[in-house]
Design a protein around this motif. Structure first.
Motif, PDB file in Angstrom:
ATOM      1  N   TRP A   1       0.807  -1.100   0.242  1.00  0.00           N
ATOM      2  CA  TRP A   1       0.101  -0.045  -0.024  1.00  0.00           C
ATOM      3  C   TRP A   1       0.910   1.164  -0.006  1.00  0.00           C
ATOM      4  O   TRP A   1       0.661   2.248  -0.526  1.00  0.00           O
ATOM      5  CB  TRP A   1      -0.962  -0.029   1.081  1.00  0.00           C
ATOM      6  N   ILE A   2       1.839   1.407   0.608  1.00  0.00           N
ATOM      7  CA  ILE A   2       2.951   2.324   0.870  1.00  0.00           C
ATOM      8  C   ILE A   2       3.383   2.527  -0.565  1.00  0.00           C
ATOM      9  O   ILE A   2       3.525   3.811  -1.214  1.00  0.00           O
ATOM     10  CB  ILE A   2       3.842   2.280   1.997  1.00  0.00           C
ATOM     11  N   LEU A   3       3.944   1.631  -0.969  1.00  0.00           N
ATOM     12  CA  LEU A   3       4.509   1.592  -2.422  1.00  0.00           C
ATOM     13  C   LEU A   3       3.411   1.968  -3.518  1.00  0.00           C
ATOM     14  O   LEU A   3       3.870   2.962  -4.276  1.00  0.00           O
ATOM     15  CB  LEU A   3       5.024   0.177  -2.745  1.00  0.00           C
ATOM     16  N   SER A   4       2.359   1.626  -3.194  1.00  0.00           N
ATOM     17  CA  SER A   4       1.325   1.861  -4.282  1.00  0.00           C
ATOM     18  C   SER A   4       0.758   3.516  -4.370  1.00  0.00           C
ATOM     19  O   SER A   4       0.731   4.130  -5.176  1.00  0.00           O
ATOM     20  CB  SER A   4      -0.191   1.250  -4.100  1.00  0.00           C
TER      21      SER A   4
ATOM     22  N   PHE B   1       2.963   5.793  -3.178  1.00  0.00           N
ATOM     23  CA  PHE B   1       3.950   6.632  -3.724  1.00  0.00           C
ATOM     24  C   PHE B   1       3.935   6.746  -5.355  1.00  0.00           C
ATOM     25  O   PHE B   1       4.334   7.740  -6.062  1.00  0.00           O
ATOM     26  CB  PHE B   1       5.504   6.429  -3.413  1.00  0.00           C
ATOM     27  N   LEU B   2       3.538   5.374  -5.748  1.00  0.00           N
ATOM     28  CA  LEU B   2       3.350   5.462  -7.377  1.00  0.00           C
ATOM     29  C   LEU B   2       2.069   6.198  -7.789  1.00  0.00           C
ATOM     30  O   LEU B   2       2.411   6.821  -8.980  1.00  0.00           O
ATOM     31  CB  LEU B   2       3.236   3.755  -7.745  1.00  0.00           C
TER      32      LEU B   2
ATOM     33  N   LEU C   1      -4.825  -0.474  -6.230  1.00  0.00           N
ATOM     34  CA  LEU C   1      -3.584  -0.975  -6.869  1.00  0.00           C
ATOM     35  C   LEU C   1      -2.788  -2.055  -5.749  1.00  0.00           C
ATOM     36  O   LEU C   1      -2.383  -2.858  -6.153  1.00  0.00           O
ATOM     37  CB  LEU C   1      -2.586   0.138  -7.120  1.00  0.00           C
ATOM     38  N   ALA C   2      -2.796  -1.642  -4.615  1.00  0.00           N
ATOM     39  CA  ALA C   2      -2.350  -2.418  -3.554  1.00  0.00           C
ATOM     40  C   ALA C   2      -3.107  -3.935  -3.548  1.00  0.00           C
ATOM     41  O   ALA C   2      -2.468  -4.970  -3.342  1.00  0.00           O
ATOM     42  CB  ALA C   2      -2.117  -1.759  -2.129  1.00  0.00           C
ATOM     43  N   ALA C   3      -4.206  -3.812  -3.535  1.00  0.00           N
ATOM     44  CA  ALA C   3      -5.103  -5.063  -3.612  1.00  0.00           C
ATOM     45  C   ALA C   3      -4.794  -6.077  -4.770  1.00  0.00           C
ATOM     46  O   ALA C   3      -4.660  -6.983  -4.751  1.00  0.00           O
ATOM     47  CB  ALA C   3      -6.515  -4.672  -3.703  1.00  0.00           C
TER      48      ALA C   3
END
Length: 95
Positions: A14-17, A19-20, A60-62
């Motif tokens: 989720w954190i990566l998503s 920032f994306l 996106l994280a899902a």
């Protein structure tokens, strides 16, 4: 897979998503034709919408987590598949 591992991996994704997807759709005052207020940076976005970012990051994280979990269960890509340099050379120790 334990539930805490699922939660931790989803949190990282989720954190990566976040920032994306954060820069998608943001406009600076130069792009939108607005005036920059006193004390504001020229590069600060004028249409920052955190709810949209949270929604996009969650979706996106899902999707990324489902792909990760399916790979975990089915073993599509393993560590052996990621070994691009081959096995390390074996040293003869002379024993």
């Amino acid at each position: 897979m334990q539930w805490f591992s699922i939660l931790a991996i989803y949190g990282l994704l989720w954190i990566l998503s976040a920032f994306l997807v954060m820069p998608i759709g943001l406009r600076t005052p130069d792009e939108s034709g607005d005036e920059v207020g006193a004390g504001h940076a020229d590069s600060a976005p004028v249409n920052f919408r955190p709810r949209v970012i949270v929604l996009r990051a969650t979706l996106l994280a899902a999707v990324l987590f489902v792909l990760y979990y399916e790979n975990y269960v089915n073993g599509w890509i393993t560590l052996a598949d990621l070994n691009f340099f081959g096995d390390p050379p074996v040293k003869d120790l002379g024993y």
